[in-house]
Scaffold this motif. Structure first.
Motif, PDB file in Angstrom:
ATOM      1  N   ALA A  83      79.610  16.255   3.273  1.00 44.95           N
ATOM      2  CA  ALA A  83      79.562  17.239   4.023  1.00 44.95           C
ATOM      3  C   ALA A  83      79.628  18.608   3.291  1.00 44.95           C
ATOM      4  O   ALA A  83      80.489  18.725   2.108  1.00 44.95           O
ATOM      5  N   PHE A  87      83.266  22.406   6.406  1.00 39.59           N
ATOM      6  CA  PHE A  87      82.211  21.986   7.693  1.00 39.59           C
ATOM      7  C   PHE A  87      83.206  21.351   8.504  1.00 39.59           C
ATOM      8  O   PHE A  87      84.185  20.782   8.362  1.00 39.59           O
ATOM      9  N   GLY A 133      82.926  28.912   8.475  1.00 40.55           N
ATOM     10  CA  GLY A 133      83.565  27.487   8.568  1.00 40.55           C
ATOM     11  C   GLY A 133      84.955  27.498   8.625  1.00 40.55           C
ATOM     12  O   GLY A 133      85.562  28.584   7.942  1.00 40.55           O
ATOM     13  N   GLY A 249      75.835  26.636  12.754  1.00 40.58           N
ATOM     14  CA  GLY A 249      77.091  25.492  12.351  1.00 40.58           C
ATOM     15  C   GLY A 249      77.125  24.703  13.612  1.00 40.58           C
ATOM     16  O   GLY A 249      77.915  23.725  13.561  1.00 40.58           O
TER      17      GLY A 249
END
Length: 578
Positions: A83, A87, A133, A249
């Protein structure tokens, strides 16, 4: 050809399979992981699975950094796409993908103290309005960021690795019965085709990873407790060009249409999406297509329906994870509803990692069978903790109310890093006297890595190394880590060389391989002071004993003698020499 290879084994002498063999029932994620971990440590393994391949409708998609660490020794971690840094799985409430995005809900949302207001949900960002993020610190805790790969893409990698390592993988075999006596287990199986004859597979031990409706568990009459069955859901797996809606996202969507229609939509990040309905209603293809487009908010989107599914949403923990020579793992041991903590498949992979080294040690003659009892005493409390965590969080708050509050557990919440990297095996603490004087009963069930300092029963922390140790068996040379020291043998970490002879003596007396590692000479740490802090060393005479699965078994703040270290090693390894 896995099927032909499996059938080729049927004619072999079945009596040859008993000695030092483990039977794995179930060839899904957990069963395949168990087979890989066992074979990696030289255990002869037979795996039986009723299906010839993976399900067309994958369930799991997110795999934690800890799962990747477990796969590190096998070389699989480097084959699995990681990932992105930072994330985190984000979920938003929307009218449709094209319509109004109302708000975003957290997974780890702290409950307010008395007198404080509930935290407010954040406004959700539509594509092009993404938020930065979070979770950047996760890379400090592990060489891996976790992985987002569909279950039907990961299982073939595990299956291939298992075959490469010599696992006798018998696909298309149905388990008829599994019995045990004082020295072995016996499985009656047959191929799933008309006219197929039954035959017997014998092994010394068995791992039942045959799912939430486990026939093995039912046959053993092992009960379950927990929140129970919540509801039955229907789903549709489809393919559509919707990647633009992922740009902010957010990957999970609670659909709440103005006309009252509600559903849950998420993606497998490969062009495939799944739409979950909150009822047990069967719908035809035309109806499914119309509802998919309703959730998208556009009619002119090409939609290809792949398959449908029916799921039981439940939360149940087996009353025991062991019955004699048979061990439950994965959903057979603990059925947990889908959640953003990844407590389903990842908990099962961790089960497999825990039992594999113990079975390997017992079957090789190094450890007494009593070691295997620690599987239940370590893993079942973790499953219970994860059950509690699911219902303490906002996603399942409604299911935790009223009569079910007691089954769901109290409201204490541990954050993702604590649950992933900082769970405590309290039973491991109880097994030995911590020479530093830590009161095990006062330790939390989980804590962030920086809140631990090398306590018994916690994961030996990841700290970066300048280069891969020459003696490490890890397949990868990328991102060298202290984790590379703990792969399949006992390790004693120290600075004072006098510990080296003590380790050698303890290993000789117990007939248990124990590698002594001087952290100032045998490895190149990037930061020695950080290492000392992480392991709770307050002097250069301290030492830490680490198990083959990377968990701390014992530590000492000062130099001891070979008698004490030998006694400790004998106790924690359940050495057959004593």
């Amino acid at each position: 050809d896995y099927t032909q290879q499996s059938r080729a084994f049927i004619s072999m002498s079945l009596s040859q399979l008993t000695d030092r063999t483990v039977l794995v029932v179930g060839g899904g994620l957990v069963g395949l992981s168990a087979a890989v971990f066992l074979a990696q440590q030289g255990v002869r393994t037979v795996l039986v699975e009723k299906h010839l391949g993976s399900s067309k409708h994958p369930r799991a998609i997110g795999y934690t950094s800890r799962s990747m660490e477990a796969f590190r020794a096998t070389g699989l971690a480097e084959q699995i796409p990681q990932a992105p840094v930072g994330f985190r799985l984000r979920r938003a409430k929307v009218e449709s993908l094209e319509g109004k995005w109302e708000n975003e809900s957290d997974w780890t949302q702290k409950k307010p103290a008395a007198g404080q207001q509930e935290p407010q949900e954040k406004g959700a960002s539509k594509p092009g309005q993404g938020q930065p993020g979070q979770g950047q610190g996760r890379r400090l805790y592990s060489p891996y960021t976790g992985a987002a790969i569909a279950q039907d893409k990961l299982e073939p990698l595990l299956r291939k690795k298992a075959i490469e390592l010599g696992v006798d993988a018998r696909l298309g075999l149905e388990l008829i019965s599994l019995e045990q006596d004082g020295s072995s287990v016996s499985a009656r199986v047959r191929e799933r085709k008309e006219g197929a004859e039954e035959y017997t597979i014998k092994a010394e031990y068995a791992i039942a990873a045959d799912g939430h409706k486990s026939g093995v568990r039912e046959g053993l009459k092992i009960g379950r407790t927990g929140r129970g069955l919540m509801r039955v859901l229907r789903s549709v797996l489809f393919r559509a060009p919707l990647d633009k809606y992922l740009e902010s996202g957010v990957h999970q969507f609670n659909i709440e249409n103005p006309d009252g229609f509600q559903a849950f939509l998420t993606t497998y990040n490969d062009g495939r999406w799944v739409l979950m309905f909150g009822d047990d209603t069967e719908r035809d293809e035309a109806t499914l297509t119309a509802l998919i487009k309703k959730c998208i908010g556009k009619e002119d989107v090409p939609v290809e329906i792949i398959t449908t599914g029916r799921w039981e949403l439940s939360a149940l923990i087996a009353d025991t994870f062991q019955s004699g020579r048979i061990f439950l793992a994965g959903d057979a041991a603990h059925t947990l509803p889908p959640n953003r903590g990844g407590y389903g498949a990842n908990t099962g992979i961790d089960d497999a990692h825990n039992i594999a080294w113990k079975l390997a040690s017992v079957l090789s003659g190094k450890s007494r069978p009593e070691l295997l009892a620690t599987y239940d005493s370590e893993r079942r409390p973790i499953a219970l903790l994860r059950h509690q965590q699911i219902f303490a969080r906002p996603d399942y708050a409604e299911q935790a109310k009223g009569d079910h509050a007691k089954a769901a557990g109290d409201g204490q919440i541990f954050d993702d890093e604590s649950m992933e990297f900082g769970q405590l095996y309290r039973a491991a603490v109880a097994n030995v006297q911590d020479s530093i004087g830590e009161d095990a009963e006062k330790l939390p069930s989980a804590a962030r890595p920086e809140q631990w300092s090398g306590q018994i029963g916690t994961r030996a922390q990841h700290l970066p190394l300048k280069s891969k140790p020459s003696f490490s068996k890890t397949v990868t040379s990328e991102k060298p880590s202290t984790l590379d020291l703990f792969l399949d043998e006992w390790v004693l970490l120290f600075e004072d060389d006098r510990w080296a002879s003590l380790a050698e003596s303890a290993a000789h007396k117990n007939k248990v391989p124990l590698r002594g590692v001087n952290v100032t000479k045998d490895v190149e740490l990037e930061d020695l002071e950080e290492f000392r802090k992480a392991f709770g060393w307050t002097s250069t005479r301290a030492a830490t004993l680490v198990r083959p699965d990377g968990y701390i078994a014992w530590r000492s703040k000062d130099l001891t003698n070979d008698l004490i270290l030998s006694e400790i090693l004998a106790k924690v390894s359940f050495s057959t020499a004593n």
